[in-house]
Design a protein around this motif. Sequence first.
Motif, PDB file in Angstrom:
ATOM      1  N   VAL A  87      43.243  32.973  34.212  1.00  0.00           N
ATOM      2  CA  VAL A  87      41.813  33.270  34.209  1.00  0.00           C
ATOM      3  C   VAL A  87      41.260  32.707  35.503  1.00  0.00           C
ATOM      4  N   LEU A  88      40.586  33.553  36.270  1.00  0.00           N
ATOM      5  CA  LEU A  88      40.085  33.141  37.577  1.00  0.00           C
ATOM      6  C   LEU A  88      38.664  32.600  37.487  1.00  0.00           C
ATOM      7  N   LYS A  89      38.357  31.692  38.411  1.00  0.00           N
ATOM      8  CA  LYS A  89      36.989  31.188  38.516  1.00  0.00           C
ATOM      9  C   LYS A  89      36.114  32.333  39.020  1.00  0.00           C
ATOM     10  N   PRO A  90      34.884  32.427  38.542  1.00  0.00           N
ATOM     11  CA  PRO A  90      34.006  33.540  38.942  1.00  0.00           C
ATOM     12  C   PRO A  90      33.825  33.636  40.463  1.00  0.00           C
ATOM     13  N   GLY A  91      33.935  34.877  40.962  1.00  0.00           N
ATOM     14  CA  GLY A  91      33.664  35.144  42.369  1.00  0.00           C
ATOM     15  C   GLY A  91      34.716  34.690  43.353  1.00  0.00           C
ATOM     16  N   THR A  92      35.935  34.356  42.882  1.00  0.00           N
ATOM     17  CA  THR A  92      36.943  33.822  43.802  1.00  0.00           C
ATOM     18  C   THR A  92      37.979  34.846  44.257  1.00  0.00           C
ATOM     19  N   ALA A  93      38.039  36.009  43.602  1.00  0.00           N
ATOM     20  CA  ALA A  93      39.032  37.016  43.982  1.00  0.00           C
ATOM     21  C   ALA A  93      38.464  38.416  43.786  1.00  0.00           C
ATOM     22  N   VAL A  94      38.887  39.318  44.661  1.00  0.00           N
ATOM     23  CA  VAL A  94      38.470  40.717  44.592  1.00  0.00           C
ATOM     24  C   VAL A  94      39.674  41.609  44.847  1.00  0.00           C
ATOM     25  N   LEU A  95      39.550  42.872  44.489  1.00  0.00           N
ATOM     26  CA  LEU A  95      40.512  43.901  44.835  1.00  0.00           C
ATOM     27  C   LEU A  95      39.693  45.029  45.447  1.00  0.00           C
ATOM     28  N   GLN A  96      39.816  45.212  46.751  1.00  0.00           N
ATOM     29  CA  GLN A  96      39.021  46.206  47.470  1.00  0.00           C
ATOM     30  C   GLN A  96      37.525  46.020  47.191  1.00  0.00           C
ATOM     31  N   GLY A  97      37.070  44.765  47.149  1.00  0.00           N
ATOM     32  CA  GLY A  97      35.660  44.445  46.960  1.00  0.00           C
ATOM     33  C   GLY A  97      35.208  44.385  45.510  1.00  0.00           C
ATOM     34  N   ILE A  98      36.103  44.690  44.565  1.00  0.00           N
ATOM     35  CA  ILE A  98      35.768  44.664  43.134  1.00  0.00           C
ATOM     36  C   ILE A  98      36.227  43.336  42.549  1.00  0.00           C
ATOM     37  N   THR A  99      35.361  42.669  41.806  1.00  0.00           N
ATOM     38  CA  THR A  99      35.676  41.357  41.255  1.00  0.00           C
ATOM     39  C   THR A  99      36.884  41.405  40.321  1.00  0.00           C
ATOM     40  N   VAL A 100      37.830  40.484  40.561  1.00  0.00           N
ATOM     41  CA  VAL A 100      39.000  40.307  39.693  1.00  0.00           C
ATOM     42  C   VAL A 100      38.738  39.079  38.831  1.00  0.00           C
ATOM     43  N   ILE A 101      38.869  39.233  37.504  1.00  0.00           N
ATOM     44  CA  ILE A 101      38.575  38.106  36.617  1.00  0.00           C
ATOM     45  C   ILE A 101      39.824  37.474  36.002  1.00  0.00           C
ATOM     46  N   GLU A 102      40.933  38.225  35.964  1.00  0.00           N
ATOM     47  CA  GLU A 102      42.187  37.689  35.432  1.00  0.00           C
ATOM     48  C   GLU A 102      43.367  38.306  36.165  1.00  0.00           C
ATOM     49  N   LEU A 103      44.470  37.553  36.211  1.00  0.00           N
ATOM     50  CA  LEU A 103      45.754  38.051  36.694  1.00  0.00           C
ATOM     51  C   LEU A 103      46.724  37.947  35.525  1.00  0.00           C
ATOM     52  N   HIS A 104      47.495  39.012  35.277  1.00  0.00           N
ATOM     53  CA  HIS A 104      48.516  38.995  34.227  1.00  0.00           C
ATOM     54  C   HIS A 104      49.851  39.298  34.898  1.00  0.00           C
ATOM     55  N   SER A 105      50.891  38.585  34.506  1.00  0.00           N
ATOM     56  CA  SER A 105      52.221  38.912  35.014  1.00  0.00           C
ATOM     57  C   SER A 105      53.209  38.905  33.862  1.00  0.00           C
ATOM     58  N   SER A 106      54.227  39.722  33.977  1.00  0.00           N
ATOM     59  CA  SER A 106      55.296  39.794  32.988  1.00  0.00           C
ATOM     60  C   SER A 106      56.578  40.101  33.730  1.00  0.00           C
TER      61      SER A 106
END
Length: 193
Positions: A87-106
């Motif tokens: 779970v990302l801290k608000p406003g710390t990551a984007v994808l092409q300018g769109i806010t990313v709120i979580e990263l999932h990996s498997s």
Amino acid sequence: MTWLIWPAVLALASASAAPVDVLDVKGPVLAHGGDQTSGKGCAPVRALRLDELKPPWRSRVARISVKCDPMPGIDGEPDASVSAVAVLKPGTAVLQGITVIELHSSESWAHGETEYVLKTRYDAVVDTLSAHIRRQCLADWKLTETVPGGWCVVSADAEHHGIYVGTGELGGIWLHPDPDDPARTIYAEAWSE
């Protein structure tokens, strides 16, 4: 006394740093021991502590959870599929300018997937992101129009109600609404044997 203020200045600077574009940096490793499951199963697997994350992720991740599912390896010995959520801290990551709120990996020996959970509706970004995915796929193949094997073609993905772009023999990129929250979008890069 200056040395007491300096760490506070660094903390303030990192907290207000510009968001990182997840497509421009290597994603974080979220689980310790995921590369040691062959012959051992889930025993060596645990979530990384936040202080173990490499920059730039250390200052951007709020929390990590990990799930490990035992599975047979290629040779029949114990192995595992490791899934993690950051779970990302608000406003710390984007994808092409769109806010990313979580990263999932498997990951396991048989598959790998990275998902970026975007804080926007699918219908608001599908045109822009599908064009970007196609351009990036063609650039990776160093071509501009056609790619052997039909790669880089934007196709409908009926299963997820989104789109799919094959990027090679083993995988591709999916873009679809988040099934758990229609106000969010999933951008997933995956491969499988």
